[in-house]
Design a protein around this motif. Structure first.
Motif, PDB file in Angstrom:
ATOM      1  N   GLY A   1      91.659  -8.979  29.981  1.00 22.32           N
ATOM      2  CA  GLY A   1      90.858  -7.703  29.390  1.00 22.32           C
ATOM      3  C   GLY A   1      89.777  -7.210  30.147  1.00 22.32           C
ATOM      4  N   ILE A   2      88.979  -8.320  31.016  1.00 23.09           N
ATOM      5  CA  ILE A   2      87.907  -7.840  31.767  1.00 23.09           C
ATOM      6  C   ILE A   2      88.204  -7.331  32.950  1.00 23.09           C
ATOM      7  CG2 ILE A   2      86.244  -9.428  30.196  1.00 23.09           C
ATOM      8  CD1 ILE A   2      86.540 -11.436  32.633  1.00 23.09           C
ATOM      9  N   ILE A   3      89.209  -7.521  33.487  1.00 22.77           N
ATOM     10  CA  ILE A   3      89.757  -6.983  34.988  1.00 22.77           C
ATOM     11  C   ILE A   3      89.065  -5.630  35.191  1.00 22.77           C
ATOM     12  CG2 ILE A   3      91.338  -6.321  36.397  1.00 22.77           C
ATOM     13  CD1 ILE A   3      93.182  -8.577  35.103  1.00 22.77           C
ATOM     14  N   PRO A   4      89.090  -4.562  34.372  1.00 22.52           N
ATOM     15  CA  PRO A   4      88.540  -3.208  34.792  1.00 22.52           C
ATOM     16  C   PRO A   4      87.234  -3.307  35.175  1.00 22.52           C
ATOM     17  CG  PRO A   4      90.262  -2.940  32.946  1.00 22.52           C
ATOM     18  CD  PRO A   4      90.119  -4.537  32.978  1.00 22.52           C
ATOM     19  N   GLY A   5      86.385  -3.619  33.885  1.00 27.47           N
ATOM     20  CA  GLY A   5      84.966  -3.769  34.322  1.00 27.47           C
ATOM     21  C   GLY A   5      84.595  -4.668  35.276  1.00 27.47           C
ATOM     22  N   ALA A   6      85.194  -5.759  35.351  1.00 31.15           N
ATOM     23  CA  ALA A   6      84.775  -6.692  36.637  1.00 31.15           C
ATOM     24  C   ALA A   6      85.031  -6.221  37.915  1.00 31.15           C
ATOM     25  CB  ALA A   6      85.472  -8.228  36.455  1.00 31.15           C
TER      26      ALA A   6
ATOM     27  N   LEU B   1      87.493   7.269  32.321  1.00 28.17           N
ATOM     28  CA  LEU B   1      88.690   7.785  31.611  1.00 28.17           C
ATOM     29  C   LEU B   1      89.917   6.910  31.801  1.00 28.17           C
ATOM     30  CD1 LEU B   1      88.516  11.380  32.573  1.00 28.17           C
ATOM     31  CD2 LEU B   1      88.196  10.521  30.397  1.00 28.17           C
ATOM     32  N   PRO B   2      90.073   6.158  33.057  1.00 29.35           N
ATOM     33  CA  PRO B   2      91.217   5.239  33.210  1.00 29.35           C
ATOM     34  C   PRO B   2      91.065   4.125  32.281  1.00 29.35           C
ATOM     35  CG  PRO B   2      90.512   5.782  35.355  1.00 29.35           C
ATOM     36  CD  PRO B   2      89.477   6.472  34.166  1.00 29.35           C
ATOM     37  N   ILE B   3      89.515   3.551  31.831  1.00 28.79           N
ATOM     38  CA  ILE B   3      89.320   2.583  31.088  1.00 28.79           C
ATOM     39  C   ILE B   3      89.781   3.116  29.550  1.00 28.79           C
ATOM     40  CG2 ILE B   3      87.725   1.040  29.953  1.00 28.79           C
ATOM     41  CD1 ILE B   3      86.449   1.020  32.715  1.00 28.79           C
ATOM     42  N   LEU B   4      89.294   4.149  29.154  1.00 27.14           N
ATOM     43  CA  LEU B   4      89.792   4.585  27.967  1.00 27.14           C
ATOM     44  C   LEU B   4      91.398   4.802  27.667  1.00 27.14           C
ATOM     45  CD1 LEU B   4      86.962   7.453  27.520  1.00 27.14           C
ATOM     46  CD2 LEU B   4      87.061   5.077  26.290  1.00 27.14           C
ATOM     47  N   GLY B   5      92.091   5.002  28.646  1.00 27.69           N
ATOM     48  CA  GLY B   5      93.244   5.051  28.575  1.00 27.69           C
ATOM     49  C   GLY B   5      94.100   3.859  28.354  1.00 27.69           C
ATOM     50  N   LEU B   6      93.279   2.882  28.950  1.00 25.23           N
ATOM     51  CA  LEU B   6      93.727   1.518  28.682  1.00 25.23           C
ATOM     52  C   LEU B   6      93.348   0.884  27.117  1.00 25.23           C
ATOM     53  CD1 LEU B   6      92.748  -0.433  31.953  1.00 25.23           C
ATOM     54  CD2 LEU B   6      95.116   0.110  31.202  1.00 25.23           C
ATOM     55  N   CYS B   7      92.520   1.487  26.748  1.00 26.83           N
ATOM     56  CA  CYS B   7      91.932   1.254  25.425  1.00 26.83           C
ATOM     57  C   CYS B   7      92.974   1.812  24.443  1.00 26.83           C
ATOM     58  CB  CYS B   7      90.544   1.734  25.078  1.00 26.83           C
ATOM     59  SG  CYS B   7      89.084   1.108  26.013  1.00 26.83           S
ATOM     60  N   ALA B   8      93.519   3.152  24.740  1.00 27.55           N
ATOM     61  CA  ALA B   8      94.398   3.768  23.913  1.00 27.55           C
ATOM     62  C   ALA B   8      95.628   3.046  24.118  1.00 27.55           C
ATOM     63  CB  ALA B   8      94.515   5.378  24.459  1.00 27.55           C
TER      64      ALA B   8
END
Length: 243
Positions: free
Chosen positions: A182-187, A219-226
Motif C-alpha cells: 500500500g505504501i508503494i505509490p507514496g514511497a 489522480l492516479p493515487i486516487l484511482g488506486l483508492c477508488a
C-alpha cells in the motif's frame, strides 16, 4: 494471594512497549526536529555519500534500521528519511529500502498496540452486540480493501494506519502485506524526489514536498483508492438489494 497482583499487573506490563513508544515520540518531537531535517541532510550530504561509497552494505542496512526506528517511535523526519533513501541509493533500490524500513517500523508499533490493547479491544468487539459487533464484522469481511484504502489515502496519518488495524484484530501477515504494497505509490514519489536532491542542493533550493498533491501524481493515487474501495461499494450495494 500472589496470583491476583500478577493478574492486575499483567495488562500494564503488556502496555509498556506502547507507553515507551509514546514517551519516546513526545521526547523526539521536541528534540529531534533539527537533527532529522532537510537542512541537516544538506549539511551532511558529502559525509553521507562518502560513507555510502566506502560501506555500501552497512549504509543500506543501517539506513533501513534507522528508518524503522523513526517509524516505530513515530519520530519526526519520516519524509526526510524517505528523501534520504532516494538521495543515497537512487530511486531503485532506494524505494525498496524505504518501504522495508517503513514496513518494519509499522510492524513494531502494530505489535506493541496489539499486545497492549488490540487483543482486548478485538475480543470485546467480538463479544458485543448491536452496531459495534456489526462494525467489527464489516472490518473482518473487508480487511484487504480497508487496509489498502487507509494506506493509499494521503490524508490518513501513517501512525493512525498502524494503530487502527491492531485495535480491530487484523492478523500480522495481512497487516505486513498491505503495508508494504500500500505504501508503494507514496514511497516511489518521494524516493524519486530524493534521487534528484543533488541538483536541488546545487541550486540551493528545497525540494517540492507537496508534489504528491499535484494532479499528475494525486489522480492516479486516487484511482488506486477508488479501486481499493470498489469491493466495499459493491458489497454495500448488494446488501441494499438483499434488504
Amino acid at each position: 494471594m500472589s496470583a491476583a497482583p500478577a493478574q492486575t499487573a499483567s495488562p500494564w506490563i503488556r502496555r509498556l512497549p506502547l507507553i515507551a513508544i509514546a514517551a519516546v515520540a513526545v521526547i523526539g518531537a521536541f528534540t529531534l526536529g533539527d537533527l532529522l531535517s532537510f537542512e541537516a541532510l544538506a549539511e551532511n550530504r558529502e559525509k553521507l555519500l562518502a560513507f555510502r561509497d566506502a560501506n555500501y552494505l552497512v549504509a543500506a542496512l543501517g539506513f533501513i534500521a534507522i528508518y524503522a526506528l523513526i517509524v516505530a517511535f513515530s519520530l519526526p523526519g519520516a519524509t526526510i528519511a524517505t528523501l534520504t533513501g532516494g538521495f543515497l541509493f537512487s530511486t531503485f533500490p532506494g524505494v525498496i529500502f524505504n518501504m522495508t524500513g517503513a514496513t518494519l517500523g509499522a510492524i513494531a508499533i502494530f505489535l506493541a498496540a496489539k499486545w497492549g490493547f488490540g487483543a482486548q479491544l478485538s475480543a470485546k468487539m467480538d463479544s458485543s452486540d448491536g452496531k459495534i459487533r456489526k462494525i467489527k464484522e464489516g472490518i473482518d469481511e473487508n480487511r484487504w480493501s480497508m487496509l489498502f484504502l487507509i494506506r493509499l489515502v494521503p490524508a490518513v496519518p501513517f501512525f493512525v494506519a498502524n494503530l487502527v488495524p491492531a485495535f480491530v484484530g487484523v492478523p500480522l501477515w495481512i497487516f505486513a502485506v498491505t503495508t508494504f504494497v500500500g505504501i508503494i505509490p507514496g514511497a516511489l514519489v518521494y524516493t524519486s524526489v530524493g534521487a534528484g536532491l543533488g541538483e536541488v542542493f546545487a541550486r540551493g533550493e528545497t525540494p517540492n514536498l507537496s508534489i504528491i498533491f499535484e494532479p499528475h501524481i494525486l489522480l492516479p493515487i486516487l484511482g488506486l483508492c477508488a479501486l481499493a474501495a470498489l469491493p466495499l461499494v459493491l458489497k454495500a450495494l448488494r446488501g441494499k438489494k438483499d434488504v
